[in-house]
Enzyme design. Structure first.
Site: not given
Ligand code: PGA
Length: 256
Positions: A70, A139, A141, A146
């Site tokens: 992304d 959450n 995702h 999302e």
């Molecule tokens: P993080 O993010 O590694 O910073 O916890 C993971 C994500 O949001 O997929």
């Protein structure tokens, strides 16, 4: 359906080493493998481990192809907030990946829909994905897919959830977090031949439990991984603390 395999290790460093082992093994057998790569706090240790192994002469990325999961819309790759910049800092510039083999969606494209379609075409033209490395958001995702994202989505323009904006605010300093991002979709992730999900830290415990042991639902996008035949989850003890004991143990308590 094969359930995701789960490896629980002591801490984030051990998770990084375990994931690096998986990638090293893949590269050994498929020197031109195609990978989906994540950004965020979770994979930083993994990328460090890959760089260390590359510098030790144990890994060769010269034919490896990568597609980042992304990128933020409207953030140039020269900005430290962009995922392109993150990848340059943590991996791309530090190993012998060829620049033309490393792909990050262009969040500055004049036509974002066209950019998504072209990115998807590039993934297909590369012969599909051998290994998708994923993190998980609080959450549920995966990428910027999302809660509520339909499972059939390919690379698309996503609206960033409020929780995601707040957990990523640290990378933007005083600047606002963008409302939109480009992300590889759930269908493209599921088409990968193998998937490794990395989860570390107590703030992932509750959602990891829901993703792996709760119902499969678009409300927890990572739960769809339960339906993929080749998923390895690498979790540290803290992130695994929300998992229930396997049913077999619960239903057959040991005799006194
Ligand atoms: P993080 O993010 O590694 O910073 O916890 C993971 C994500 O949001 O997929």
């Amino acid at each position: 359906m094969t359930k995701p395999r789960l490896t629980i290790v002591a801490d984030p460093d051990a998770a990084a080493r375990q994931a690096a082992d998986v990638i090293g093994n893949l590269i050994k057998h498929h020197p031109n493998a195609c990978l989906i790569l994540p950004t965020g706090r979770t994979p930083v240790g993994l990328y460090h481990e890959l760089v260390v192994r590359y510098q030790a002469g144990c890994l060769d990325f010269s034919a490896i192809r990568t597609f980042n999961l992304d990128e933020w819309v409207g953030i140039p790759p020269s900005s430290p907030s962009s995922y392109g910049y993150f990848m340059d800092q943590h991996l791309f510039r530090k190993v012998n990946l060829r620049p033309e083999n490393c792909h990050v969606p262009n969040g500055l494209a004049a036509d974002l829909e066209l950019e998504c379609a072209a990115y998807e075409d590039q993934i297909q033209a590369a012969g599909g994905v051998d290994l998708a490395l994923l993190g998980i958001g609080q959450n549920g995702h995966i990428g910027f897919n999302e809660p509520g994202t339909p499972v059939h989505t390919c690379t698309h323009v996503a609206t960033v959830a409020p929780l995601t904006k707040s957990t990523n605010a640290y990378t933007f300093g005083e600047s606002p977090v963008p409302d939109q991002a480009l992300t590889i979709g759930i269908a493209t992730i599921l088409a990968s031949r193998a998937i490794v999900l990395l989860a570390t830290g107590a703030d992932k415990a509750e959602i990891l439990g829901r993703a792996l042991q709760g119902p499969v639902s678009p409300e927890v996008p990572a739960s769809i991984l339960q339906q993929h035949p080749n998923v390895l989850v690498i979790s540290d003890v803290a992130a695994a603390s929300g998992l229930r004991a396997p049913e077999s143990k619960e239903s057959h308590p040991p005799h006194p």
